[in-house]
Design an enzyme around this catalytic site. Structure first.
Site, PDB file in Angstrom:
ATOM      1  N   THR A  91      11.839 -17.992 -34.369  1.00 31.12           N
ATOM      2  CA  THR A  91      10.660 -18.214 -35.147  1.00 31.12           C
ATOM      3  C   THR A  91       9.473 -18.811 -34.443  1.00 31.12           C
ATOM      4  OG1 THR A  91      11.618 -20.274 -36.008  1.00 31.12           O
ATOM      5  CG2 THR A  91      11.563 -18.408 -37.355  1.00 31.12           C
ATOM      6  N   ALA A 146       6.868 -17.836 -32.446  1.00 31.91           N
ATOM      7  CA  ALA A 146       5.770 -17.371 -32.688  1.00 31.91           C
ATOM      8  C   ALA A 146       5.018 -17.656 -33.911  1.00 31.91           C
ATOM      9  CB  ALA A 146       5.863 -15.966 -32.539  1.00 31.91           C
ATOM     10  N   ASP A 147       5.830 -17.845 -34.909  1.00 30.83           N
ATOM     11  CA  ASP A 147       5.467 -18.341 -36.285  1.00 30.83           C
ATOM     12  C   ASP A 147       4.652 -19.946 -36.046  1.00 30.83           C
ATOM     13  OD1 ASP A 147       5.830 -16.079 -37.888  1.00 30.83           O
ATOM     14  OD2 ASP A 147       7.972 -16.918 -37.649  1.00 30.83           O
ATOM     15  N   TYR A 148       5.484 -20.560 -35.595  1.00 29.67           N
ATOM     16  CA  TYR A 148       4.941 -22.041 -35.443  1.00 29.67           C
ATOM     17  C   TYR A 148       3.831 -22.037 -34.418  1.00 29.67           C
ATOM     18  CZ  TYR A 148       9.127 -23.589 -38.019  1.00 29.67           C
ATOM     19  OH  TYR A 148      10.395 -24.038 -38.852  1.00 29.67           O
ATOM     20  N   GLY A 165       0.882 -20.761 -36.399  1.00 27.21           N
ATOM     21  CA  GLY A 165       0.454 -21.878 -37.325  1.00 27.21           C
ATOM     22  C   GLY A 165      -0.173 -23.024 -36.805  1.00 27.21           C
TER      23      GLY A 165
END
Length: 421
Positions: free
Chosen positions: A189, A191-193, A196
């Site tokens: 994850t 890339a998500d963080y 964000g």
């Protein structure tokens, strides 16, 4: 041995109580709607909540955010990932696909400063809730829009996930051993963080612009772009010289030794000798100061030319000692060393506890104490705070509809009977 959090590090919360405004925090007075799912945009909203913003987590009435079922389940049913990542938020259920749900959502947006979403491009527009509609209702609205490929371009309609972003952005290609199968680059994850974090930066910049002009705007953030932005010199190196970086395994060819080495007790350590002086410190730790002489490997270029020999020497030394023994010797000379820590190592790490990176939260609604990462970034005067863990689905629906929108109990009952909330 894992170090148990001390009582003074615990924050006692009560999930059934209304959160109080915190005027001492920098984002107090800012209202955020998080209508996103999983991690990227919700993470951005969560950071704002830790620094004083009121965050309304708008979820579908039946099932809610899929993050509730992502990861390890708890006694309450929601997962540990949800309890940690949805902290400090109020859960409001609303079916945006219904006319009443869309109308209620518009009323919420009209009283909101920031909206965070990460639907596939065009989804909100299909429901009559796109940027043009919402910004007309609220000209000062700041809207974070996160998607796999962004709101424009030929790939905009493709599904996007962090693993896909790692592939498109060039990161996954570099992870693994030379000429072997590329591996997952750390967290699935990441890339998500990353996105964000870029999202929060964009929101704060947009809020600053709003202070000057009164005008809102939207932030178009793509998962793959966040990954690509961290690729150091890869783009100019290819543009100028046609250089295509390949997988290098545990070592990096730009410096030596710069990589991972196995110890006698089957653990791993990292070295980062990016300068001659740092290599000299490692040579002293190895009781081989002559290695840092100009006649051997004391010059950066010489080490690069002989990096396989140097790595073999360091590997043999690490293989003759336990990880603790390597650490002791390196700390004595200032060699750039660190263990490759798993989560058990982190819980026993004095640095993590000295800086209170692990926060123990007592939540009677969950029925047990949970340990979560602390709030970041670390501000000297107004550090972030964790008031509550992820809420139950719809826990704050009545509170928000009554207190913010002035709805009567009968109006709320009608919405509930019609399965809108």
């Amino acid at each position: 041995m894992a170090l148990q959090p001390k009582q003074k590090d615990k924050t006692t919360v009560r999930s059934d109580s209304k959160s109080e405004p915190k005027p001492h925090l920098p984002l107090s007075g800012i209202r955020v709607i998080d209508v996103a799912t999983f991690i990227a945009a919700p993470y951005a909203a969560g950071i704002m909540g830790e620094f004083g913003a009121e965050v309304l987590k708008v979820e579908h009435p039946f099932g809610g955010d899929p993050c509730r079922n992502f990861g390890t389940a708890t006694k309450r049913g929601d997962t540990l990932a949800w309890l940690s990542e949805a902290r400090n938020k109020k859960s409001v259920t609303l079916d945006l696909r219904t006319p009443d749900g869309a109308a209620t959502f518009k009323k919420l947006v009209s009283k909101t400063d920031v909206l965070c979403e990460n639907f596939r491009p065009g989804t909100l527009e299909k429901w009559g809730l796109g940027w043009e509609v919402l910004s007309e209702l609220n000209p000062g609205l700041v809207m974070l829009r996160i998607s796999g490929y962004g709101q424009t371009g030929p790939y905009r309609d493709r599904p996007g996930f962090a693993r896909i972003a790692h592939a498109v952005g060039g990161l996954a290609y570099l992870a693994g051993m030379p000429r072997e199968t590329p591996v997952t680059p750390g967290s699935t994850t990441l890339a998500d963080y990353l996105t964000g974090l870029y999202g929060v930066i964009g929101i704060l910049l947009a809020l600053r612009y709003k202070e000057k002009t009164g005008k809102g705007q939207y932030i178009d953030a793509a998962l793959y772009e966040s990954v690509f932005r961290l690729s150091d010199e890869m783009a100019p190196a290819y543009a100028l010289y046609g250089t295509v970086r390949e997988r290098t395994g545990p070592h990096n060819p730009i410096a030596c030794p710069l990589g991972h080495f196995r110890t006698k007790d089957d653990k791993w350590v990292a070295f980062a000798c990016t300068t001659n002086k740092l290599f000299e410190a490692l040579a002293k730790a190895m009781d081989r100061p002559e290695l840092a002489s100009y006649g051997l490997y004391g010059r950066h270029q010489k080490r690069l030319e002989a990096r396989h020999e140097v790595n073999d020497v360091v590997s043999a030394w690490c293989g003759s000692l336990t990880r603790d023994e390597v650490e002791k010797k390196c700390n004595e000379t200032g060699a750039p060393y660190a263990p490759l820590a798993n989560i058990a190592d982190i819980f026993g790490n004095r640095q993590f506890h000295a800086r209170r990176n692990l926060v123990a939260v007592d939540d009677p609604d969950v029925g047990e104490t949970l340990v979560v990462p602390c709030s970041l970034p670390r501000l000297s005067e107004t550090p972030g705070e964790i008031d509550s863990l992820g809420p139950r689905l719809g826990q704050h629906t009545d509170e928000v509809l009554q207190d913010l929108l002035g709805m009567t109990p009968s109006e709320i009952k009608r919405l509930r009977d019609n399965r809108v909330v």
